[in-house]
Scaffold this motif. Sequence first.
Motif, mmCIF file in Angstrom:
data_model
loop_
_atom_site.group_PDB
_atom_site.id
_atom_site.type_symbol
_atom_site.label_atom_id
_atom_site.label_comp_id
_atom_site.label_asym_id
_atom_site.label_seq_id
_atom_site.Cartn_x
_atom_site.Cartn_y
_atom_site.Cartn_z
ATOM 1 N N GLY A 1 0.815 -1.204 0.000
ATOM 2 C CA GLY A 1 0.000 0.000 0.000
ATOM 3 C C GLY A 1 0.850 1.256 0.000
ATOM 4 O O GLY A 1 0.540 2.227 -0.693
ATOM 5 N N LEU A 2 1.925 1.257 0.793
ATOM 6 C CA LEU A 2 2.829 2.410 0.819
ATOM 7 C C LEU A 2 3.462 2.639 -0.549
ATOM 8 O O LEU A 2 3.589 3.777 -1.007
ATOM 9 N N PHE A 3 3.867 1.553 -1.202
ATOM 10 C CA PHE A 3 4.479 1.669 -2.530
ATOM 11 C C PHE A 3 3.523 2.326 -3.515
ATOM 12 O O PHE A 3 3.902 3.243 -4.247
ATOM 13 N N LEU A 4 2.278 1.883 -3.530
ATOM 14 C CA LEU A 4 1.295 2.439 -4.450
ATOM 15 C C LEU A 4 0.950 3.882 -4.085
ATOM 16 O O LEU A 4 0.869 4.765 -4.965
ATOM 17 N N PHE A 5 0.773 4.159 -2.808
ATOM 18 C CA PHE A 5 0.382 5.494 -2.353
ATOM 19 C C PHE A 5 1.490 6.517 -2.613
ATOM 20 O O PHE A 5 1.234 7.608 -3.143
ATOM 21 N N TYR A 6 2.714 6.189 -2.275
ATOM 22 C CA TYR A 6 3.828 7.113 -2.496
ATOM 23 C C TYR A 6 4.118 7.302 -3.988
ATOM 24 O O TYR A 6 4.538 8.374 -4.414
ATOM 25 N N SER A 7 3.891 6.264 -4.775
ATOM 26 C CA SER A 7 4.063 6.403 -6.232
ATOM 27 C C SER A 7 3.090 7.442 -6.786
ATOM 28 O O SER A 7 3.453 8.250 -7.647
ATOM 29 N N PHE A 8 1.865 7.435 -6.269
ATOM 30 C CA PHE A 8 0.873 8.417 -6.716
ATOM 31 C C PHE A 8 1.250 9.825 -6.262
ATOM 32 O O PHE A 8 1.009 10.802 -6.982
ATOM 33 N N ILE A 9 1.835 9.949 -5.072
ATOM 34 C CA ILE A 9 2.253 11.269 -4.583
ATOM 35 C C ILE A 9 3.366 11.833 -5.464
ATOM 36 O O ILE A 9 3.330 13.001 -5.880
ATOM 37 N N ILE A 10 4.373 11.005 -5.774
ATOM 38 C CA ILE A 10 5.472 11.461 -6.629
ATOM 39 C C ILE A 10 4.952 11.798 -8.019
ATOM 40 O O ILE A 10 5.411 12.755 -8.658
ATOM 41 N N THR A 11 3.984 11.029 -8.509
ATOM 42 C CA THR A 11 3.380 11.317 -9.811
ATOM 43 C C THR A 11 2.768 12.707 -9.831
ATOM 44 O O THR A 11 2.927 13.454 -10.805
ATOM 45 N N LEU A 12 2.077 13.072 -8.758
ATOM 46 C CA LEU A 12 1.462 14.397 -8.674
ATOM 47 C C LEU A 12 2.526 15.496 -8.738
ATOM 48 O O LEU A 12 2.334 16.524 -9.394
ATOM 49 N N VAL A 13 3.657 15.283 -8.082
ATOM 50 C CA VAL A 13 4.756 16.261 -8.121
ATOM 51 C C VAL A 13 5.310 16.375 -9.546
ATOM 52 O O VAL A 13 5.561 17.490 -10.046
ATOM 53 N N LEU A 14 5.485 15.260 -10.224
ATOM 54 C CA LEU A 14 6.012 15.279 -11.592
ATOM 55 C C LEU A 14 5.052 15.992 -12.548
ATOM 56 O O LEU A 14 5.489 16.734 -13.443
ATOM 57 N N ILE A 15 3.759 15.781 -12.367
ATOM 58 C CA ILE A 15 2.771 16.463 -13.213
ATOM 59 C C ILE A 15 2.840 17.968 -12.992
ATOM 60 O O ILE A 15 2.787 18.759 -13.948
ATOM 61 N N ALA A 16 2.985 18.380 -11.739
ATOM 62 C CA ALA A 16 3.075 19.810 -11.434
ATOM 63 C C ALA A 16 4.311 20.430 -12.089
ATOM 64 O O ALA A 16 4.241 21.529 -12.666
ATOM 65 N N VAL A 17 5.441 19.742 -12.031
ATOM 66 C CA VAL A 17 6.670 20.247 -12.671
ATOM 67 C C VAL A 17 6.480 20.346 -14.177
ATOM 68 O O VAL A 17 6.902 21.323 -14.821
ATOM 69 N N TRP A 18 5.853 19.353 -14.786
ATOM 70 C CA TRP A 18 5.599 19.326 -16.228
ATOM 71 C C TRP A 18 4.732 20.510 -16.658
ATOM 72 O O TRP A 18 5.015 21.180 -17.656
ATOM 73 N N VAL A 19 3.685 20.775 -15.904
ATOM 74 C CA VAL A 19 2.768 21.867 -16.236
ATOM 75 C C VAL A 19 3.465 23.222 -16.094
ATOM 76 O O VAL A 19 3.327 24.103 -16.951
ATOM 77 N N VAL A 20 4.216 23.405 -15.015
ATOM 78 C CA VAL A 20 4.922 24.671 -14.807
ATOM 79 C C VAL A 20 5.933 24.917 -15.922
ATOM 80 O O VAL A 20 6.085 26.046 -16.412
ATOM 81 N N TRP A 21 6.617 23.864 -16.345
ATOM 82 C CA TRP A 21 7.636 23.997 -17.396
ATOM 83 C C TRP A 21 7.026 24.465 -18.716
ATOM 84 O O TRP A 21 7.614 25.267 -19.440
ATOM 85 N N LEU A 22 5.839 23.963 -19.052
ATOM 86 C CA LEU A 22 5.207 24.288 -20.334
ATOM 87 C C LEU A 22 4.067 25.296 -20.181
ATOM 88 O O LEU A 22 3.245 25.433 -21.081
ATOM 89 N N TRP A 23 4.033 26.017 -19.090
ATOM 90 C CA TRP A 23 2.924 26.911 -18.794
ATOM 91 C C TRP A 23 2.764 28.002 -19.848
ATOM 92 O O TRP A 23 1.650 28.389 -20.201
ATOM 93 N N ASN A 24 3.854 28.533 -20.383
ATOM 94 C CA ASN A 24 3.806 29.655 -21.322
ATOM 95 C C ASN A 24 3.932 29.241 -22.780
ATOM 96 O O ASN A 24 4.204 30.092 -23.637
#
Length: 317
Positions: free
Chosen positions: A259-282
Motif C-alpha cells: 500500500g505504501l508503494f502504491l500510495f507514495y508512487s501516486f504522490i510522486i506522480t502528482l509532483v512530476l505532473i506539477a513540474v511538467w505543467v509549470v515547465w510548459l505553462w507559457n
Amino acid sequence: MQGAARRRPFPAAAPGSPQPAGPLYPGRHGVVKTEDTFKTSPFHFDLWFYFTLQNWVLDFGRPIAMIILPLEWFPLNKPSAGDYFHMAYNVITPFLLLKLIERSPKTLPRSMVYVSIIMFVMGASIHLVGDSVNHRLIFSGYQHHLSVRENPIIKNLKPETLIDSFELLYYYDEYLGHSMWYIPFFLILFIYFTGCFTPVEEESRMPVPALLLMGPSSLYYWYLVTEGQIFILYIFTFFAMMALVMHQKRKGLVLDSNGLFLFYSFIITLVLIAVWVVWLWNDKILRKKYPGVIYIPEPWAFYTLHMNNLHAAKESL
C-alpha cells in the motif's frame, strides 16, 4: 418424527478438536472473515517489477519502437511493431492485475474485479486500433500538437466527410478507448489498495526493492496521466486513497509495504505532473490545443512540436 429430526441441533465438537468444516456449519465462514481481515502479505517485488517493466516496454516503448524500427519491416498497411507491443500489453497487464488481486490479504469483490478486467481489455483493444492509425499518420506528416481539422494533411481532404471519419477515429482513440481502458485500470488498483492495511506498525515499512522501483513506477504513472489525459480520474483515485488512509487510521490500521508503494508512487506522480505543467505553462501553441481549465500537455504533442522541429533544424545544417 421427521420434524423433530430436522430441528435436532448439530453435535458439539469435542474439546481441543478442530472446528467441523463444510456448508452445514455456517460459523466456519465467520472465522475465515475475521482472520482474513488481519492477514498481511510481504512486498510483492516480483509482480511490481514485472508490472513496471512491461508498462515501460510495452506501453511507453510501443510508439518509440514504431518510429525507430525500419518502415520496410512493418509497411503502413500492416500492423507496426508498436501494435504488437500493444497486443502483448493487452494480455499481460490484466493477467498481472489479477495476480495482484489474488495476493491481496483481504477478500475483495471478485465480480467487480472481473467486470473491470473485461472492460479494461475491451477499452485497450479499441485504443489499439485508433492509436495504430493515428501514430502511422505521423509518417504522412500528421502533427499531434494540432487538432484533427487543423492538421495540414487532413484539413484539405475531399469530400469533407472524410474529416468526420478521422475525428471519429480520434474519438475512439483518445476518449472512448482511454475511458474504457483507464477507468477499470485505476478501479482495480484502488480495489487492491483497500486490502493493503495492517494493524501492525512494524509492517508499515517499504523494503529497499520497493524504494528502487518507486522512481520508475511514478515516472510511468506521470506518462500515463499526461499522455492519456486522465488527470481528473487520477486525482479522484488519489483523493479516494487519501480518504481511505485517514478512515483506516482511526481504526488503528496502517498501510502495509504494498500500500505504501502504491500510495507514495501516486504522490510522486502528482509532483512530476506539477513540474511538467509549470515547465510548459507559457507554451502558446500547446495552450491553443489544451484550452481548458486543466492544462496538461501530452508528451507526444510536445515531441512532435519541439523535438521534430529540432531534428529538422539539425538535418538542414
